[in-house]
Design an enzyme around this catalytic site. Structure first.
Site, mmCIF file in Angstrom:
data_model
loop_
_atom_site.group_PDB
_atom_site.id
_atom_site.type_symbol
_atom_site.label_atom_id
_atom_site.label_comp_id
_atom_site.label_asym_id
_atom_site.label_seq_id
_atom_site.Cartn_x
_atom_site.Cartn_y
_atom_site.Cartn_z
ATOM 1 N N ARG A 58 -25.737 -4.304 -0.817
ATOM 2 C CA ARG A 58 -24.910 -5.099 -1.919
ATOM 3 C C ARG A 58 -24.421 -4.394 -2.876
ATOM 4 O O ARG A 58 -23.355 -4.761 -3.302
ATOM 5 C CB ARG A 58 -26.222 -5.953 -2.611
ATOM 6 C CG ARG A 58 -25.760 -6.691 -4.096
ATOM 7 C CD ARG A 58 -26.880 -7.478 -4.726
ATOM 8 N NE ARG A 58 -28.155 -7.175 -4.479
ATOM 9 C CZ ARG A 58 -28.885 -6.063 -5.414
ATOM 10 N NH1 ARG A 58 -28.133 -5.654 -6.236
ATOM 11 N NH2 ARG A 58 -30.104 -5.995 -5.073
ATOM 12 N N TYR A 110 -6.459 -24.758 -9.965
ATOM 13 C CA TYR A 110 -7.616 -25.063 -8.918
ATOM 14 C C TYR A 110 -8.656 -25.910 -9.655
ATOM 15 O O TYR A 110 -9.350 -25.490 -10.591
ATOM 16 C CB TYR A 110 -8.182 -23.958 -7.887
ATOM 17 C CG TYR A 110 -9.196 -24.404 -6.932
ATOM 18 C CD1 TYR A 110 -9.265 -25.493 -6.077
ATOM 19 C CD2 TYR A 110 -10.555 -23.665 -7.168
ATOM 20 C CE1 TYR A 110 -10.166 -25.519 -5.360
ATOM 21 C CE2 TYR A 110 -11.218 -24.003 -6.475
ATOM 22 C CZ TYR A 110 -11.106 -24.745 -5.476
ATOM 23 O OH TYR A 110 -12.533 -25.243 -4.606
HETATM 24 C C1 PLP Z 1 -5.760 -20.893 -6.445
HETATM 25 C C2 PLP Z 1 -7.309 -20.881 -6.045
HETATM 26 N N1 PLP Z 1 -8.164 -20.094 -6.737
HETATM 27 C C3 PLP Z 1 -9.396 -19.938 -6.333
HETATM 28 C C4 PLP Z 1 -9.967 -20.651 -5.370
HETATM 29 C C5 PLP Z 1 -11.697 -20.621 -4.882
HETATM 30 O O1 PLP Z 1 -11.703 -19.841 -3.803
HETATM 31 P P1 PLP Z 1 -12.769 -20.166 -2.727
HETATM 32 O O2 PLP Z 1 -12.849 -21.372 -2.279
HETATM 33 O O3 PLP Z 1 -12.590 -19.018 -1.789
HETATM 34 O O4 PLP Z 1 -13.886 -20.060 -3.503
HETATM 35 C C6 PLP Z 1 -9.153 -21.612 -4.658
HETATM 36 C C7 PLP Z 1 -9.600 -22.484 -3.500
HETATM 37 O O5 PLP Z 1 -9.196 -23.520 -3.088
HETATM 38 C C8 PLP Z 1 -7.678 -21.776 -4.876
HETATM 39 O O6 PLP Z 1 -6.783 -22.412 -4.423
#
Ligand code: PLP
Length: 389
Positions: A58, A110
């Site tokens: 880890r 997101y």
């Molecule tokens: C721009 C962006 N940031 C972060 C994430 C989150 O990533 P993860 O799905 O790998 O946790 C996403 C997921 O779609 C994303 O599109």
């Protein structure tokens, strides 16, 4: 050197060379040219505290160290930290905040990032303001004495807005705040936020870095050793680390990032041309278009406009759902950034968690992740879906 340290950015090699070789010397034991998947959870110590750089998986793992070195080199960063998902990476960065702190987030990001900040960190007494980051007066007005962090996603998901990293870094630093840039859509091949003044880069490695829709992962890059130590502390203390096999998959994907991106760019440009000329399309959102509000900034801070294309269909949500249901090569699925082309309806899919919030998206919006298939096949698929809808 700890496993998280890499040679500094201006290493004497080009991007493609670093993608294939950084952190990936032939295995000293066997000569294997591919980094072994080190499954050991623990590592022998010659005496208490005397070891070869690894104690417990880890805290540090050889396959993860190779990935961290490679991705840090691609971002031109001094330090890299790999995580089990993009959200685990974001969570480790947000742990820099304490109850009573405030952060500025974009109006477009997101949905999972918004949910993490709003529902998880909000419940812990961390407040935020969602602001149009193109409006610097609004950003300045939203800054409080407790503002510790500005969060930027550029190009943004799903509207493909572009924000000026250098300018926002200046705004953040004037107030002693940290600028975080989610570089998932651009990838370090097209944009290097640390070089533009950002303090922290985060990635969903699930997307272009992995590139094959077969692994979930996250990554953080920083130059500042104190930030590296603090975020590294949360990586170990919270434990959202990727498995060695997942690290291997992202590392394998990263080797072809430059060639994949070149093809994503050319296919996306062809798709944009088609959409702009189609009567069923109301508006195309792509930073490469001269009338995109962030076009000039994108030209300055990126070396290409990316493989993501969003558009608003005439006829609103019913028409958008019909198009999304009719494509055959563009698979209806969440996620993005892999070899196969995907289509999705953000309002009901990736961004359902922002419904009713300031980040809510137009129900007529469709987001495409343009893949690496034959260009003409992609254009034919979209044309038949749009014509039928
Ligand atoms: C721009 C962006 N940031 C972060 C994430 C989150 O990533 P993860 O799905 O790998 O946790 C996403 C997921 O779609 C994303 O599109």
């Amino acid at each position: 050197m700890s496993p998280h340290e890499t040679a500094h950015p201006d290493a004497p090699y080009g991007f493609e060379t670093l993608a294939i070789h950084a952190g990936q010397d032939p295995d000293p034991l066997t000569g294997a040219v591919v980094v072994p998947i080190s499954l050991a959870s623990t590592f022998a110590q010659q005496a208490v505290g005397v070891h070869q750089g690894f104690e417990y998986s880890r805290s540090g793992n050889p396959t993860r160290a190779a990935l961290e070195t490679c991705l840090a080199a691609l971002e031109g960063a001094a330090h890299g930290l790999a995580f089990a998902s993009g959200l685990a990476a974001e969570d480790a960065v947000l742990h820099l905040l304490h109850p009573g702190d405030h952060l500025i987030i974009p109006l477009d990001a997101y949905g999972g990032t918004f949910r993490l900040i709003d529902q998880v960190y909000g419940a812990m007494g961390i407040t935020y303001s969602a602001v149009d980051l193109t409006d610097l007066d609004a950003v300045a007005a939203a800054c409080l004495p407790t503002t510790k962090l500005i969060w930027v996603e550029t190009p943004s998901n799903p509207l493909l807005n572009v924000f000026d990293i250098a300018v926002l870094a200046g705004v953040a630093h004037e107030r002693g705040a940290t600028l975080v840039v989610d570089n998932t859509f651009a990838t370090p091949y097209l944009q290097r936020p640390l070089r533009l003044g950002a303090d922290v880069v985060v990635h969903s490695a699930t997307k272009y870095l992995g590139g094959h829709s077969d692994v979930v992962g996250g990554f953080v890059a920083v130059d500042d050793p104190t930030l590296a130590e603090r975020i590294g502390f949360y990586q170990n203390a919270v434990g959202g680390v990727p498995s060695p096999f997942d690290c291997y998959l992202v590392l394998r994907g990263a080797k072809t990032l430059p060639v994949r991106m070149d093809r994503h760019l050319s296919n996306a440009a062809a798709v944009v041309d088609l959409l702009v000329g189609h009567p069923g399309v109301e508006r195309v959102l792509y930073p490469g278009l001269a009338d995109h509000p962030g076009h000039d900034i994108a030209r300055r801070q990126m070396t290409g406009f990316g493989g993501m294309v969003s558009f608003i269909v005439r006829g609103g949500e019913p028409a958008a759902l019909a198009v999304a249901a009719r494509t055959r090569l563009f698979t209806l699925a969440e996620s993005l950034g892999a070899v196969e082309s995907l289509i999705e309806h953000p309002h009901r899919m990736t961004h359902a968690s922002v419904a009713g919030s300031p980040l809510a998206v137009d129900p007529g919006l469709i987001r495409l992740s343009v893949g690496l298939e034959t260009t003409a096949d992609l254009l034919a698929d979209l044309t038949q879906a749009l014509d039928a809808a």
